[in-house]
Design a protein around this motif. Structure first.
Motif, short mmCIF file in Angstrom:
data_model
loop_
_atom_site.label_atom_id
_atom_site.label_comp_id
_atom_site.label_asym_id
_atom_site.label_seq_id
_atom_site.Cartn_x
_atom_site.Cartn_y
_atom_site.Cartn_z
N UNK A 130 62.20 34.18 -18.83
CA UNK A 130 61.51 35.29 -18.95
C UNK A 130 60.22 35.36 -19.48
N UNK A 142 57.97 33.96 -16.12
CA UNK A 142 57.99 35.02 -15.45
C UNK A 142 57.00 36.40 -16.04
N UNK A 200 53.47 34.29 -15.65
CA UNK A 200 53.16 33.52 -14.55
C UNK A 200 51.79 34.28 -13.85
N UNK A 201 51.91 35.64 -13.65
CA UNK A 201 50.81 36.31 -12.92
C UNK A 201 49.74 36.35 -13.91
N UNK A 225 47.33 33.53 -12.91
CA UNK A 225 46.56 33.89 -11.87
C UNK A 225 45.75 35.04 -11.98
N UNK A 265 42.51 35.25 -9.79
CA UNK A 265 42.73 35.15 -8.40
C UNK A 265 41.65 34.14 -7.76
N UNK A 294 45.32 30.16 -8.81
CA UNK A 294 46.34 30.61 -8.18
C UNK A 294 47.17 29.29 -7.94
N UNK A 295 46.37 28.19 -7.87
CA UNK A 295 47.17 26.70 -7.92
C UNK A 295 47.98 26.68 -9.15
N UNK A 336 48.80 28.79 -11.12
CA UNK A 336 50.15 29.84 -11.37
C UNK A 336 51.29 29.26 -10.69
N UNK A 337 51.00 28.98 -9.47
CA UNK A 337 52.03 28.49 -8.47
C UNK A 337 52.58 27.15 -9.19
N UNK A 354 54.86 28.26 -12.18
CA UNK A 354 56.02 29.13 -11.79
C UNK A 354 57.06 27.96 -11.33
N UNK A 355 56.65 26.83 -10.13
CA UNK A 355 57.36 26.18 -9.72
C UNK A 355 58.24 25.00 -10.50
N UNK A 411 43.43 27.90 -16.78
CA UNK A 411 43.00 28.86 -15.68
C UNK A 411 43.29 30.26 -16.11
#
Lengths: 225, 487
Positions: free
Chosen positions: B136, B139, B142-143, B146, B149, B154-155, B157-158, B161-162, B239
């Motif tokens: 949690x 989650x 993670x936003x 990023x 924007x 964004x990279x 954040x991705x 996340x992954x 970032x």
């Protein structure tokens, strides 16, 4: 193990676990995005059936709740969400060339062998016929990881991620008849939020780099170049 | 009991409220008030535990003992000081147009959501819920990584996340295995409860537990940022908005380490060997050494300090792996001083980046002339994190090295070399940033230095003399973890 000694329900569970692993392999090779999502939904459906059968054969009826959560989340909601995103982002027709498919398949096979090897001490402890499927669930997790490594499209990576979740879920069901309810709900909630966040990210990635190809996410390096 | 529920409910309600009014112009102030309230209740909780000993709520949902309550307190404290910093910082970001109203709502809501997930992770008694809340926390943030924007964010954040998602999935598999191992020894629903498992630790099945520990260490280790699973960490920490970097570096890593230590406490007694310890020592040492070297090659100031976080987390993992009362006491102390110092540094870096208008190391120059308070605190923070006396980081590292000297004398050599390498890496970059020639027209910014000074004063205080109360407290935690104290 002599399979004929098992009850019919237990044999059905074994068949279903084989089918779940088969769908994992299908996911590895599938190149069209829409069929990828359909295959994922199929895997979710097998998972649902397997959970129901285990609930029936073991008499642990709380597993039915778990099964229904799976049905709603993995068969309907997440595939629906992904299909909608694919439509909105207009990438329906996208075909991803999976590099070196035969090599990936061999790697997948090796991972299955590896999972059986790792799960050996657990299988020897098992008192239940269905417990031998824990190796399969580990294999599904590892195959999901392999898929995330080999794919370049963000959508395919998400499908790989969710299929890993399927493997984890299956592991919990076959080894211990599911986790306690409160944990089960917590995990389902996390998966739900993750699915929605992935959707948001697709739009951000698309807006940020103009494509959903994660190869283009290459601006940050370990050391300065 | 009430204090515990209040500590959890306040951020929960606040997260909901901020989702609606997070863009209100006084939302930043309200955020401070909420964090102050959480801090007050967690202080009350800590006092209760200190007086009355470990506590378990009816139904066994939450379990508070000296080990987690002090982390809860550190959490609430750093949350409070970061919220004080975040108010003017985010107002500035809104003014220059890097965020809009919607993102301010997201930011404030998720700030509280993040604190909430961490508090649940620390206080829960259920190992499954521990997993759910650590995931949690990913989650929730993670936003925020990023939030700006930009393609880079964004990279980041991705990746975050992954990588963390995949990593933490391994930890869930490990949790399932622990549940499996416990099922025979502990019947019923209780077999995932920490308080129950601990009593039955010697009856659990060792082979399965060892396998479980491997998965758990890899899973939560991704979240600690252990090399080679650390790739997401510098990106995510550099970032996002700076207040996020402060609490990610200062707090989130601690939570993951806390999870690993809890499992080690459970699993190692059942095994009759020290494999978990050796695995932690190996991973810790690798992270410590590699991060120190990578520090040298950074261009972004926040990335540089993220590598410093990896280095310190490696050191703590090593110390907990080493075991023994002295090393464990040192590691617990290091958790506090690292959290305080690192969040102070990130806050200062935020101010420095506003002064220079960039995060690139080579373009930040002459802080001490443009704004002496920022320059000095930046310098002192770096001195503290590099482990100089009289700061607390020195004390904890000294304890740790003494413990290493006793059990593995030859390991002191790589540790000392690693420290020297990291020190050189930090100072080679920080010295020109602080003392260099400031560019034309560089102006001071409105900065609230109180939180930073407060953190550094505590760290200094802990370096000179650890108060008796805290020493007793850490000793209680040490006794819990390794069965023997040092006092």
């Amino acid at each position: 193990m002599d399979y004929s000694q098992l009850t019919l329900l237990e044999q059905a569970v074994l068949t279903l676990s084989a089918l779940i692993m088969l769908t994992s392999f299908l996911l590895l090779a599938q190149s069209r995005i829409v069929s990828l999502i359909n295959t994922f939904a199929t895997q979710g459906f097998f998972l649902f059936l397997g959970t129901c059968l285990i609930a029936q054969s073991s008499g642990r009826y709380h597993l039915y709740i778990t099964a229904v959560i799976t049905l709603v989340l993995k068969v309907f909601f997440i595939p629906w969400l992904l299909r909608r995103l694919v439509r909105k982002l207009d990438i329906r027709g996208d075909v991803e060339n999976v590099g070196g498919p035969s090599l990936i398949m061999i790697a997948g096979g090796a991972l299955v062998l590896f999972s059986y090897y790792v799960a050996l001490p657990i299988r020897e402890l098992s008192t239940l016929a269905t417990r031998n499927t824990i190796a399969i669930s580990l294999a599904v997790i590892l195959l999901g990881m392999l898929m995330m490594i080999t794919r370049r499209k963000a959508v395919a990576q998400v499908v790989g991620f969710m299929s890993m979740e399927n493997g984890l879920f299956f592991a919990a069901v076959v080894s211990t008849y599911g986790m306690p309810m409160v944990v089960e709900l917590g995990v389902a909630f996390d998966v739900l939020v993750a699915a929605i966040l992935f959707g948001i990210f697709f739009f951000q990635i698309r807006a940020g780099i103009g494509s959903l190809d994660v190869d283009h996410l290459n601006r940050l390096h370990e050391v300065d170049r | 009991m009430i204090a515990l529920y209040a500590t959890l409910l306040i951020p929960l309600i606040a997260a909901g409220v901020f989702a609606v009014i997070g863009h209100w112009k006084h939302a930043g102030t309200l955020n401070i008030v909420v964090c102050a309230a959480t801090f007050a209740t967690s202080l009350q909780l800590a006092v209760n535990i200190f007086n009355a000993g470990a506590m378990i709520t009816p139904g066994g949902m939450f379990y508070i003992d000296p080990f987690n309550v002090y982390l809860i307190l550190v959490n609430a404290l750093v949350g409070l000081t970061t919220s004080i910093f975040s108010r003017p910082y985010m107002a500035h970001e809104l003014k220059i147009g890097r965020v809009d109203n919607g993102r301010m709502r997201l930011y404030h809501s998720m700030f509280q959501g993040f604190l909430l997930t961490m508090l649940i992770a620390l206080s829960t008694n259920n190992l499954g819920i521990l997993w759910v809340s650590v995931e949690g926390a990913t989650l929730a943030t993670v936003l925020l990584v990023s939030l700006y924007r930009t393609p880079e964010s964004i990279e980041a954040g991705w990746k975050y996340f992954i990588l963390c998602g995949v990593g933490i999935a391994q930890a869930l598999f490990g949790t399932v295995l622990v549940y499996f191992a416990a099922e025979n020894a502990v019947p019923g629903e209780g077999s995932l409860l920490w308080s129950v498992l601990q009593e039955h630790a010697d009856q659990l099945e060792p082979t399965v537990l060892l396998l479980a520990f491997v998965f758990l260490l890899v899973g939560y280790g991704t979240k600690i940022g252990l090399v080679p699973l650390h790739n997401w960490l510098p990106d995510a920490h550099s970032e996002g908005p700076t207040p996020m970097s402060a609490i990610l570096s200062g707090l989130l890593l601690n939570i993951a380490l806390y999870a690993v230590v809890r499992y080690k406490m459970l699993i190692e007694p059942a095994l009759n060997n020290h494999l978990p310890s050796y695995m932690m020592m190996g991973f810790g040492m690798l992270s410590f050494s590699v991060a120190g070297i990578l520090l040298h090659r950074q261009r972004d100031v926040k990335r540089m300090f993220s590598y410093s976080s990896i280095e310190h987390m490696g050191l703590m993992t090593f110390a907990f792996g080493l075991g023994g009362p002295l090393a464990t006491f040192g590691a617990l102390l290091h958790m506090i001083v690292h959290s305080l110092t690192k969040s102070a540094i990130f806050i200062t870096v935020g101010h420095a980046a506003h002064i220079a208008g960039t995060q690139t190391i080579t373009e930040i120059r002459g802080l001490i002339r443009t704004q002496p308070t920022v320059g000095w605190t930046f310098l002192l923070g770096t001195v503290a994190i590099a482990g100089f006396p009289p700061f607390g980081v020195f004390t904890s590292e000294f304890l740790l090295f003494t413990a290493t000297m006793k059990s593995f004398p030859w390991l002191v050599v790589p540790l000392l070399v690693g420290l020297a390498v990291a020190f050189a890496g930090l100072f080679r970059h920080v010295q020109p940033m602080v003392f260099g020639e400031p560019p034309e027209g560089q102006l001071p910014v409105k900065a609230n230095m109180l939180p930073i000074i407060f953190h550094l004063v505590i760290v200094l205080w802990l370096g000179i003399s650890i108060p008796q109360v805290l020493a007793n407290w850490l000793d209680q935690a040490t006794i819990m973890i390794v069965g023997k104290g040092i006092l």
